[in-house]
Scaffold this motif. Structure first.
Motif, PDB file in Angstrom:
ATOM      1  N   THR A 118      -2.647  -7.854  11.596  1.00 10.26           N
ATOM      2  CA  THR A 118      -3.998  -7.604  11.104  1.00 10.26           C
ATOM      3  C   THR A 118      -4.106  -6.242  10.438  1.00 10.26           C
ATOM      4  O   THR A 118      -3.301  -5.346  10.668  1.00 10.26           O
ATOM      5  N   ARG A 143      -9.891  -6.587   1.604  1.00 10.89           N
ATOM      6  CA  ARG A 143      -9.034  -7.764   1.391  1.00 10.89           C
ATOM      7  C   ARG A 143      -7.918  -7.446   0.405  1.00 10.89           C
ATOM      8  O   ARG A 143      -6.761  -7.816   0.622  1.00 10.89           O
ATOM      9  N   HIS A 184      -5.437  -5.468   2.226  1.00  6.42           N
ATOM     10  CA  HIS A 184      -4.709  -6.324   3.163  1.00  6.42           C
ATOM     11  C   HIS A 184      -3.637  -7.127   2.417  1.00  6.42           C
ATOM     12  O   HIS A 184      -2.504  -7.259   2.902  1.00  6.42           O
ATOM     13  N   GLU A 185      -3.980  -7.658   1.259  1.00 10.17           N
ATOM     14  CA  GLU A 185      -3.011  -8.444   0.488  1.00 10.17           C
ATOM     15  C   GLU A 185      -1.860  -7.572  -0.001  1.00 10.17           C
ATOM     16  O   GLU A 185      -0.706  -8.022  -0.018  1.00 10.17           O
ATOM     17  N   SER A 239      -1.941 -15.998   4.303  1.00  9.04           N
ATOM     18  CA  SER A 239      -2.826 -14.839   4.348  1.00  9.04           C
ATOM     19  C   SER A 239      -4.288 -15.272   4.268  1.00  9.04           C
ATOM     20  O   SER A 239      -4.665 -16.271   4.847  1.00  9.04           O
ATOM     21  N   THR A 240      -5.081 -14.534   3.525  1.00  7.07           N
ATOM     22  CA  THR A 240      -6.532 -14.681   3.566  1.00  7.07           C
ATOM     23  C   THR A 240      -7.101 -15.543   2.447  1.00  7.07           C
ATOM     24  O   THR A 240      -6.604 -15.518   1.330  1.00  7.07           O
ATOM     25  N   GLU A 241      -8.112 -16.274   2.729  1.00  7.98           N
ATOM     26  CA  GLU A 241      -9.071 -16.875   1.803  1.00  7.98           C
ATOM     27  C   GLU A 241      -8.560 -17.314   0.445  1.00  7.98           C
ATOM     28  O   GLU A 241      -9.257 -17.209  -0.543  1.00  7.98           O
ATOM     29  N   ALA A 258      -3.759 -19.815   2.429  1.00  7.91           N
ATOM     30  CA  ALA A 258      -4.678 -19.307   3.439  1.00  7.91           C
ATOM     31  C   ALA A 258      -4.323 -19.847   4.822  1.00  7.91           C
ATOM     32  O   ALA A 258      -4.010 -21.027   4.972  1.00  7.91           O
ATOM     33  N   THR A 259      -4.364 -18.963   5.832  1.00  7.44           N
ATOM     34  CA  THR A 259      -4.085 -19.392   7.206  1.00  7.44           C
ATOM     35  C   THR A 259      -5.033 -20.523   7.603  1.00  7.44           C
ATOM     36  O   THR A 259      -4.601 -21.529   8.178  1.00  7.44           O
ATOM     37  N   TYR A 271      -8.706  -8.571   8.786  1.00  6.40           N
ATOM     38  CA  TYR A 271      -8.005  -9.652   8.087  1.00  6.40           C
ATOM     39  C   TYR A 271      -6.685  -9.939   8.784  1.00  6.40           C
ATOM     40  O   TYR A 271      -6.055  -9.035   9.328  1.00  6.40           O
ATOM     41  N   SER A 290      -2.812 -12.085   8.608  1.00  4.48           N
ATOM     42  CA  SER A 290      -1.756 -12.797   7.888  1.00  4.48           C
ATOM     43  C   SER A 290      -0.744 -13.282   8.915  1.00  4.48           C
ATOM     44  O   SER A 290      -0.638 -12.705  10.005  1.00  4.48           O
TER      45      SER A 290
END
Length: 181
Positions: free
Chosen positions: A77, A95, A98-99, A120-122, A146-147, A174, A176
């Motif tokens: 996270t 975000r 995070h990426e 990962s996210t969204e 996305a998870t 966030y 991953s």
């Protein structure tokens, strides 16, 4: 060999600005039909618009089967302070950061393991406009599904891994995940 890889990976990732992380077995990952139903309800607006989201990633059964083909899983996270819970720009910037971190963590895993699956996210934001469904993805090594699109119940997964899903007021967290051999 696996122990050495995990040890080497952990030594490198400790140098990165990861908030929390854990190693677990793919069999411990919590998949949920409800999560996929939320995706299909298009609550985030990404369903059917990206190679990183359903239906492009496959059915829940296909995603789960793909994850279970790996021997290990890494979840991590980032937690970022934002002005307030309505700070949409803060969420977006967190975000993006995070990426970028997911890219760095992915580089570490690619160095020690072959063909890790990175979630990962969204959905993906590599391209301004996704080529889905008309053309193949232009950047498949940078596109992380996305998870939640894989049906992973991140909130419960965090609890199982002794990680915080919510890191307090005015914070965005966030997640991953990396599946690897």
């Amino acid at each position: 060999m696996l122990y050495m890889s995990k040890f080497s990976i952990e030594q490198e990732i400790k140098l990165l600005p990861i908030h929390e992380y854990a190693f677990l077995k793919p069999e411990e990952v919590i998949f949920s039909e409800e999560v996929r139903e939320i995706c299909e309800g298009n609550s985030c607006g990404m369903y059917g618009t990206s190679w990183a989201c359903p239906p492009a990633v496959g059915s829940l059964e296909e995603c789960q089967k793909q994850c279970l083909e790996y021997e290990d899983t890494f979840i991590f996270t980032t937690a970022t302070q934002i002005k307030n819970s309505y700070d949409v720009q803060g969420w977006l910037e967190a975000r993006i950061q995070h990426e970028k971190l997911t890219d760095k963590v992915g580089e570490v895993f690619r160095k020690y393991t072959k063909s890790p699956l990175i979630l990962s996210t969204e959905g993906c934001n590599v391209c301004k406009n996704c080529t889905y469904p008309n053309e193949p993805c232009h950047f498949p090594k940078k596109m992380y599904p996305a998870t939640e699109g894989y049906g992973i119940l991140v909130m419960r997964q965090a609890q199982l891994c002794n990680m915080r899903y919510n890191n307090g007021a005015n914070t965005v967290t966030y997640f991953s995940m990396i599946f690897f051999n």
